[in-house]
Design an enzyme around this catalytic site. Sequence first.
Site, PDB file in Angstrom:
ATOM      1  N   TYR A   1      -8.669  10.139   7.832  1.00 23.31           N
ATOM      2  CA  TYR A   1      -9.782   9.856   7.469  1.00 23.31           C
ATOM      3  C   TYR A   1     -10.902  10.784   6.927  1.00 23.31           C
ATOM      4  O   TYR A   1     -11.107  11.894   8.342  1.00 23.31           O
ATOM      5  CB  TYR A   1     -10.304   9.268   9.115  1.00 23.31           C
ATOM      6  CG  TYR A   1     -11.395   8.493   9.787  1.00 23.31           C
ATOM      7  CD1 TYR A   1     -11.687   7.308   8.547  1.00 23.31           C
ATOM      8  CD2 TYR A   1     -12.468   8.927  10.428  1.00 23.31           C
ATOM      9  CE1 TYR A   1     -12.719   6.451   9.224  1.00 23.31           C
ATOM     10  CE2 TYR A   1     -14.457   8.325  10.007  1.00 23.31           C
ATOM     11  CZ  TYR A   1     -14.074   6.784   9.510  1.00 23.31           C
ATOM     12  OH  TYR A   1     -15.187   6.035   9.892  1.00 23.31           O
TER      13      TYR A   1
ATOM     14  N   LYS B   1      -3.671   1.990   8.953  1.00 25.09           N
ATOM     15  CA  LYS B   1      -3.893   1.058   7.782  1.00 25.09           C
ATOM     16  C   LYS B   1      -2.817   0.039   7.488  1.00 25.09           C
ATOM     17  O   LYS B   1      -1.849   0.309   7.178  1.00 25.09           O
ATOM     18  CB  LYS B   1      -4.006   1.356   6.704  1.00 25.09           C
ATOM     19  CG  LYS B   1      -5.348   2.448   6.354  1.00 25.09           C
ATOM     20  CD  LYS B   1      -6.178   3.001   4.957  1.00 25.09           C
ATOM     21  CE  LYS B   1      -6.700   2.228   4.577  1.00 25.09           C
ATOM     22  NZ  LYS B   1      -6.663   2.634   2.837  1.00 25.09           N
TER      23      LYS B   1
ATOM     24  N   GLU C   1      -3.477   7.994   6.888  1.00 27.05           N
ATOM     25  CA  GLU C   1      -4.450   9.155   6.135  1.00 27.05           C
ATOM     26  C   GLU C   1      -5.595   9.452   7.054  1.00 27.05           C
ATOM     27  O   GLU C   1      -5.202   9.322   8.018  1.00 27.05           O
ATOM     28  CB  GLU C   1      -5.179   7.761   5.065  1.00 27.05           C
ATOM     29  CG  GLU C   1      -4.087   7.467   4.203  1.00 27.05           C
ATOM     30  CD  GLU C   1      -4.889   6.204   2.784  1.00 27.05           C
ATOM     31  OE1 GLU C   1      -4.077   5.999   2.207  1.00 27.05           O
ATOM     32  OE2 GLU C   1      -5.887   6.114   3.680  1.00 27.05           O
TER      33      GLU C   1
ATOM     34  N   ARG D   1      -6.199  -7.374 -10.561  1.00 28.75           N
ATOM     35  CA  ARG D   1      -6.258  -8.261 -10.690  1.00 28.75           C
ATOM     36  C   ARG D   1      -8.314  -8.330 -11.298  1.00 28.75           C
ATOM     37  O   ARG D   1      -8.073  -7.155 -11.113  1.00 28.75           O
ATOM     38  CB  ARG D   1      -6.711  -9.255  -9.625  1.00 28.75           C
ATOM     39  CG  ARG D   1      -7.526  -8.477  -8.646  1.00 28.75           C
ATOM     40  CD  ARG D   1      -7.708  -9.795  -7.056  1.00 28.75           C
ATOM     41  NE  ARG D   1      -7.695  -9.043  -6.006  1.00 28.75           N
ATOM     42  CZ  ARG D   1      -9.014  -8.377  -5.448  1.00 28.75           C
ATOM     43  NH1 ARG D   1      -9.812  -8.802  -6.880  1.00 28.75           N
ATOM     44  NH2 ARG D   1      -9.346  -7.807  -4.271  1.00 28.75           N
TER      45      ARG D   1
ATOM     46  N   LYS E   1       1.108  -1.344   0.114  1.00 35.77           N
ATOM     47  CA  LYS E   1      -0.129   0.237  -0.143  1.00 35.77           C
ATOM     48  C   LYS E   1       0.957   1.345  -0.109  1.00 35.77           C
ATOM     49  O   LYS E   1       0.734   2.318  -0.513  1.00 35.77           O
ATOM     50  CB  LYS E   1      -0.782  -0.046   1.324  1.00 35.77           C
ATOM     51  CG  LYS E   1      -2.236  -1.020   1.312  1.00 35.77           C
ATOM     52  CD  LYS E   1      -2.591  -0.803   0.505  1.00 35.77           C
ATOM     53  CE  LYS E   1      -3.290  -2.485   0.061  1.00 35.77           C
ATOM     54  NZ  LYS E   1      -4.481  -2.345   1.021  1.00 35.77           N
TER      55      LYS E   1
ATOM     56  N   HIS F   1     -16.993   4.692  -2.403  1.00 35.69           N
ATOM     57  CA  HIS F   1     -16.169   3.836  -2.696  1.00 35.69           C
ATOM     58  C   HIS F   1     -16.021   3.841  -4.470  1.00 35.69           C
ATOM     59  O   HIS F   1     -17.407   3.162  -4.564  1.00 35.69           O
ATOM     60  CB  HIS F   1     -16.053   2.349  -2.174  1.00 35.69           C
ATOM     61  CG  HIS F   1     -14.930   2.051  -2.293  1.00 35.69           C
ATOM     62  ND1 HIS F   1     -13.809   0.985  -1.866  1.00 35.69           N
ATOM     63  CD2 HIS F   1     -14.942   2.033  -3.862  1.00 35.69           C
ATOM     64  CE1 HIS F   1     -13.381   0.669  -2.567  1.00 35.69           C
ATOM     65  NE2 HIS F   1     -13.214   0.450  -2.922  1.00 35.69           N
TER      66      HIS F   1
ATOM     67  N   HIS G   1     -16.044  -3.744   5.469  1.00 37.94           N
ATOM     68  CA  HIS G   1     -14.922  -3.068   4.402  1.00 37.94           C
ATOM     69  C   HIS G   1     -15.113  -4.620   2.835  1.00 37.94           C
ATOM     70  O   HIS G   1     -14.171  -4.642   2.516  1.00 37.94           O
ATOM     71  CB  HIS G   1     -13.458  -2.939   4.574  1.00 37.94           C
ATOM     72  CG  HIS G   1     -13.307  -1.843   5.845  1.00 37.94           C
ATOM     73  ND1 HIS G   1     -13.416  -0.613   5.097  1.00 37.94           N
ATOM     74  CD2 HIS G   1     -12.657  -2.074   7.243  1.00 37.94           C
ATOM     75  CE1 HIS G   1     -13.552  -0.028   7.157  1.00 37.94           C
ATOM     76  NE2 HIS G   1     -12.565  -0.887   7.475  1.00 37.94           N
TER      77      HIS G   1
ATOM     78  N   ASN H   1      -6.465  -2.422  -7.208  1.00 37.96           N
ATOM     79  CA  ASN H   1      -6.195  -4.005  -7.263  1.00 37.96           C
ATOM     80  C   ASN H   1      -6.027  -4.600  -9.137  1.00 37.96           C
ATOM     81  O   ASN H   1      -5.858  -4.381  -9.572  1.00 37.96           O
ATOM     82  CB  ASN H   1      -7.548  -4.572  -7.017  1.00 37.96           C
ATOM     83  CG  ASN H   1      -7.706  -4.535  -5.454  1.00 37.96           C
ATOM     84  OD1 ASN H   1      -7.561  -5.139  -5.045  1.00 37.96           O
ATOM     85  ND2 ASN H   1      -8.870  -3.725  -5.789  1.00 37.96           N
TER      86      ASN H   1
ATOM     87  N   VAL I   1     -14.674  -8.753  -8.255  1.00 42.83           N
ATOM     88  CA  VAL I   1     -15.735 -10.264  -8.288  1.00 42.83           C
ATOM     89  C   VAL I   1     -16.913  -8.826  -9.068  1.00 42.83           C
ATOM     90  O   VAL I   1     -17.820  -9.852  -9.552  1.00 42.83           O
ATOM     91  CB  VAL I   1     -15.915  -9.720  -6.951  1.00 42.83           C
ATOM     92  CG1 VAL I   1     -17.595 -10.011  -6.375  1.00 42.83           C
ATOM     93  CG2 VAL I   1     -14.851 -10.670  -5.697  1.00 42.83           C
TER      94      VAL I   1
END
Length: 448
Positions: free
Chosen positions: A202, A158, A200, A291, A116, A208, A235, A289, A294
């Site tokens: 908040y 995080k 970070e 990849r 990250k 999102h 999350h 991500n 979903v």
Amino acid sequence: MFDKVLIANRGEIALRILRACRELGIATVAVHSTADENAMHVRLADESVCIGPPPARDSYLNIPSLLAACEITGADAVHPGYGFLAENARFAEILGEHNITFIGPSPEHIRIMGDKIEAKKTAIRLGIPVVPGSPGAVRSGDEAARIAEEIGFPVLIKAAAGGGGRGMKVARTPADLAEALTTAQTEAKAAFGDDAVYLERYLAKPRHIEVQILGDGQGNAVHLGERDCSLQRRHQKLWEEALSPALNADQRHAIGTRVATAIADLGYSGAGTIEFLYENGEFFFIEMNTRLQVEHPVTESITGIDIVQEQIRIAAGAKLSFTQDDIVFSGHAIECRINAENPLTFTPSPGHIDSVHVPGGLGVRVDSGIYAGYTVPPYYDSLIAKLIVMGKSRNECLMRLRRALGEYVIEGVETTIPLFIDLLKDDDIIDGNYDIHWLENYLERRRQ
């Protein structure tokens, strides 16, 4: 093009990849644990190989077993799907060492974006807006206190090496910081083997928003619009839609163009998703991500692009088969993740499925590997199906979703279908007025 693809995954995503390969005329190999010997993708694949007992570490995460399966069957490529080894840079490297193509980005890009802190540094270098925070890992309480004062409370701590909400804590005041830091480090170490964390700002009520991208590693990259994944519990996403009801066309074009340019500059190859928090008209990068996601079907629904097939073509050395100007967003799509869980407590509900009736009709898609007589094993993620509906407008999409959920019957295990039926009665959902905290607050009210 590849002759034979080994699918290093299970469940609905394994079946999704199998279908893409079949349409491209590529033979498929299904791998499975002993718990998945009767899975639908195993039944439909051209070949299947058992790679171990039920625990994922002994089967789906067992790299030597996967390599042996490739060698036994002569597979010349591996599609990892999502989860398991999909973002494992070493797995991609090992496949390359054995002259087997990993259908995904380079190990270098997986490694950079999997950390990250490095991902945030890379985003800054590429001109992608980020959440104000620490420039690197925070190791001491004194360092955390200094940075927290600079960026302002509340702050989010995080894990640098992970996701899914593990190793993530909020410190709302200076008095909360020391305990939150220690707890986050402990959780990060337990979950990922690395206690590195970062800070970070908040954001109080963000959405999102994630942007789907494709790059071919040959200087070409496009964005396929955004998905709104704000309805989450701990999350974990439960409902995703495209396009976001919070953005207008100008905002969509601006963030999409910026992201696609950055991905082209990076030389990225394959599918990926840039994830943002969005609040008060501003985007803040949180992670990438590397990849397939979903929720990729909602993007396929509004663009008509088969993302999995495009992944395979790119991995085989082809350039992108379209340009940004070719991409047209049409209508609206919503995906509900159907989990084998209690719809209020989210307690997993594995077991025997007695009967299934899948909804159909115009604009309804179901990605699932379950069937009557199938047994949902207790060893893996509880996702058993994805219901995706499409409509000319968001309102039509919501009406179609309500109808489809009413038709969907899964007997023998508990599912989250009743939750989605209830959500569609709420004015905030109907109006698209929600943020990443909305669902948790809603569930808390339901339990009272």
